[in-house]
Design a protein around this motif. Structure first.
Motif, mmCIF file in Angstrom:
data_model
loop_
_atom_site.group_PDB
_atom_site.id
_atom_site.type_symbol
_atom_site.label_atom_id
_atom_site.label_comp_id
_atom_site.label_asym_id
_atom_site.label_seq_id
_atom_site.Cartn_x
_atom_site.Cartn_y
_atom_site.Cartn_z
ATOM 1 N N GLU A 145 0.822 -1.201 0.000
ATOM 2 C CA GLU A 145 0.000 0.000 0.000
ATOM 3 C C GLU A 145 0.861 1.258 0.000
ATOM 4 O O GLU A 145 0.560 2.236 -0.678
ATOM 5 N N ASN A 146 1.941 1.227 0.760
ATOM 6 C CA ASN A 146 2.827 2.384 0.823
ATOM 7 C C ASN A 146 3.544 2.640 -0.497
ATOM 8 O O ASN A 146 3.970 3.760 -0.763
ATOM 9 N N LYS A 147 3.671 1.626 -1.324
ATOM 10 C CA LYS A 147 4.339 1.786 -2.606
ATOM 11 C C LYS A 147 3.385 2.234 -3.714
ATOM 12 O O LYS A 147 3.819 2.717 -4.746
ATOM 13 N N VAL A 148 2.107 2.043 -3.482
ATOM 14 C CA VAL A 148 1.122 2.382 -4.507
ATOM 15 C C VAL A 148 0.993 3.893 -4.603
ATOM 16 O O VAL A 148 0.891 4.590 -3.602
ATOM 17 N N GLN A 149 1.007 4.368 -5.808
ATOM 18 C CA GLN A 149 0.771 5.784 -6.045
ATOM 19 C C GLN A 149 -0.310 5.904 -7.114
ATOM 20 O O GLN A 149 -0.480 5.020 -7.946
ATOM 21 N N THR A 150 -1.003 6.986 -7.077
ATOM 22 C CA THR A 150 -1.995 7.250 -8.107
ATOM 23 C C THR A 150 -1.584 8.498 -8.867
ATOM 24 O O THR A 150 -0.911 9.376 -8.332
ATOM 25 N N LEU A 151 -1.974 8.535 -10.104
ATOM 26 C CA LEU A 151 -1.705 9.712 -10.924
ATOM 27 C C LEU A 151 -2.954 10.584 -10.954
ATOM 28 O O LEU A 151 -4.039 10.124 -11.253
ATOM 29 N N LEU A 152 -2.774 11.836 -10.623
ATOM 30 C CA LEU A 152 -3.881 12.785 -10.622
ATOM 31 C C LEU A 152 -3.459 14.053 -11.341
ATOM 32 O O LEU A 152 -2.290 14.431 -11.332
ATOM 33 N N LYS A 153 -4.443 14.699 -11.938
ATOM 34 C CA LYS A 153 -4.156 15.991 -12.554
ATOM 35 C C LYS A 153 -4.179 17.057 -11.477
ATOM 36 O O LYS A 153 -5.081 17.115 -10.651
ATOM 37 N N ASN A 154 -3.153 17.913 -11.484
ATOM 38 C CA ASN A 154 -3.135 19.011 -10.526
ATOM 39 C C ASN A 154 -3.930 20.180 -11.096
ATOM 40 O O ASN A 154 -4.518 20.090 -12.170
ATOM 41 N N GLN A 155 -3.955 21.292 -10.405
ATOM 42 C CA GLN A 155 -4.761 22.432 -10.831
ATOM 43 C C GLN A 155 -4.287 23.029 -12.153
ATOM 44 O O GLN A 155 -5.045 23.694 -12.839
ATOM 45 N N GLN A 156 -3.016 22.799 -12.519
ATOM 46 C CA GLN A 156 -2.492 23.299 -13.790
ATOM 47 C C GLN A 156 -2.759 22.313 -14.929
ATOM 48 O O GLN A 156 -2.340 22.545 -16.054
ATOM 49 N N GLY A 157 -3.449 21.214 -14.642
ATOM 50 C CA GLY A 157 -3.769 20.229 -15.667
ATOM 51 C C GLY A 157 -2.637 19.253 -15.947
ATOM 52 O O GLY A 157 -2.709 18.498 -16.906
ATOM 53 N N GLU A 158 -1.594 19.282 -15.141
ATOM 54 C CA GLU A 158 -0.467 18.369 -15.333
ATOM 55 C C GLU A 158 -0.661 17.138 -14.456
ATOM 56 O O GLU A 158 -1.218 17.219 -13.365
ATOM 57 N N TRP A 159 -0.169 15.993 -14.951
ATOM 58 C CA TRP A 159 -0.249 14.762 -14.169
ATOM 59 C C TRP A 159 0.851 14.736 -13.125
ATOM 60 O O TRP A 159 1.986 15.071 -13.408
ATOM 61 N N SER A 160 0.503 14.334 -11.920
ATOM 62 C CA SER A 160 1.498 14.186 -10.863
ATOM 63 C C SER A 160 1.146 12.967 -10.016
ATOM 64 O O SER A 160 -0.023 12.604 -9.877
ATOM 65 N N ALA A 161 2.182 12.342 -9.457
ATOM 66 C CA ALA A 161 1.980 11.162 -8.620
ATOM 67 C C ALA A 161 1.739 11.594 -7.180
ATOM 68 O O ALA A 161 2.413 12.480 -6.665
ATOM 69 N N VAL A 162 0.745 10.982 -6.552
ATOM 70 C CA VAL A 162 0.467 11.240 -5.147
ATOM 71 C C VAL A 162 0.353 9.899 -4.426
ATOM 72 O O VAL A 162 0.002 8.885 -5.033
ATOM 73 N N ALA A 163 0.643 9.889 -3.149
ATOM 74 C CA ALA A 163 0.559 8.669 -2.359
ATOM 75 C C ALA A 163 -0.880 8.186 -2.276
ATOM 76 O O ALA A 163 -1.822 8.984 -2.221
ATOM 77 N N PHE A 164 -1.047 6.890 -2.265
ATOM 78 C CA PHE A 164 -2.357 6.274 -2.138
ATOM 79 C C PHE A 164 -2.864 6.437 -0.715
ATOM 80 O O PHE A 164 -2.141 6.201 0.239
ATOM 81 N N GLU A 165 -4.107 6.858 -0.581
ATOM 82 C CA GLU A 165 -4.735 6.968 0.729
ATOM 83 C C GLU A 165 -6.049 6.194 0.685
ATOM 84 O O GLU A 165 -6.984 6.603 0.020
ATOM 85 N N PRO A 166 -6.103 5.051 1.379
ATOM 86 C CA PRO A 166 -7.327 4.246 1.362
ATOM 87 C C PRO A 166 -8.518 5.044 1.854
ATOM 88 O O PRO A 166 -8.441 5.773 2.828
ATOM 89 N N GLY A 167 -9.631 4.915 1.144
ATOM 90 C CA GLY A 167 -10.847 5.566 1.568
ATOM 91 C C GLY A 167 -10.947 7.034 1.199
ATOM 92 O O GLY A 167 -11.989 7.640 1.354
ATOM 93 N N ALA A 168 -9.860 7.613 0.708
ATOM 94 C CA ALA A 168 -9.882 9.030 0.338
ATOM 95 C C ALA A 168 -10.591 9.182 -1.002
ATOM 96 O O ALA A 168 -10.440 8.377 -1.899
ATOM 97 N N THR A 169 -11.355 10.250 -1.127
ATOM 98 C CA THR A 169 -12.002 10.539 -2.407
ATOM 99 C C THR A 169 -11.169 11.577 -3.131
ATOM 100 O O THR A 169 -10.521 12.418 -2.522
ATOM 101 N N ASP A 170 -11.202 11.525 -4.420
ATOM 102 C CA ASP A 170 -10.418 12.438 -5.233
ATOM 103 C C ASP A 170 -11.248 13.649 -5.586
ATOM 104 O O ASP A 170 -12.125 13.582 -6.435
ATOM 105 N N ALA A 171 -10.988 14.759 -4.941
ATOM 106 C CA ALA A 171 -11.739 15.994 -5.189
ATOM 107 C C ALA A 171 -11.247 16.720 -6.426
ATOM 108 O O ALA A 171 -11.891 17.650 -6.886
ATOM 109 N N THR A 172 -10.107 16.270 -7.018
ATOM 110 C CA THR A 172 -9.578 16.986 -8.177
ATOM 111 C C THR A 172 -10.144 16.461 -9.488
ATOM 112 O O THR A 172 -9.900 17.039 -10.523
ATOM 113 N N LYS A 173 -10.899 15.368 -9.459
ATOM 114 C CA LYS A 173 -11.484 14.847 -10.704
ATOM 115 C C LYS A 173 -12.614 15.750 -11.141
ATOM 116 O O LYS A 173 -13.341 16.320 -10.338
ATOM 117 N N GLU A 174 -12.753 15.831 -12.445
ATOM 118 C CA GLU A 174 -13.817 16.678 -12.992
ATOM 119 C C GLU A 174 -15.018 15.859 -13.341
ATOM 120 O O GLU A 174 -14.977 14.739 -13.638
#
Length: 84
Positions: free
Chosen positions: A55-84
């Motif tokens: 779990e600690n090694k898992v990362q997800t790719l999310l778009k930041n506010q500038q529209g660029e992809w960045s890797a963030v640590a996986f957080e179980p149960g967290a919802t992604d507020a940056t998705k459109e």
């Protein structure tokens, strides 16, 4: 040669399942049941540790506010507020 971590996890999980089956049958002596239970607890702890490591090694790719992809640590149960 050492086994890969995933093989260690799979072996431990398989062994744990066999222990549970033996305990569920109910044909072990009290001493055998206690030994099997103790081994089962050790295997559960090993599996839990391996899952936490993965779990600690898992990362997800999310778009930041500038529209660029960045890797963030996986957080179980967290919802992604940056998705459109």
């Amino acid at each position: 040669m050492a086994k890969k971590k995933s093989e260690q996890f799979e072996d431990a999980l398989s062994h744990l399942e066999k222990i549970v089956e033996k305990l569920e049958r109910g044909d072990l002596t009290l001493e055998q049941s206690l030994e099997a239970f103790t081994e089962g607890i050790r295997l559960v702890q090993l599996c839990h540790k391996k899952l936490e490591e993965a779990e600690n090694k898992v990362q997800t790719l999310l778009k930041n506010q500038q529209g660029e992809w960045s890797a963030v640590a996986f957080e179980p149960g967290a919802t992604d507020a940056t998705k459109e």
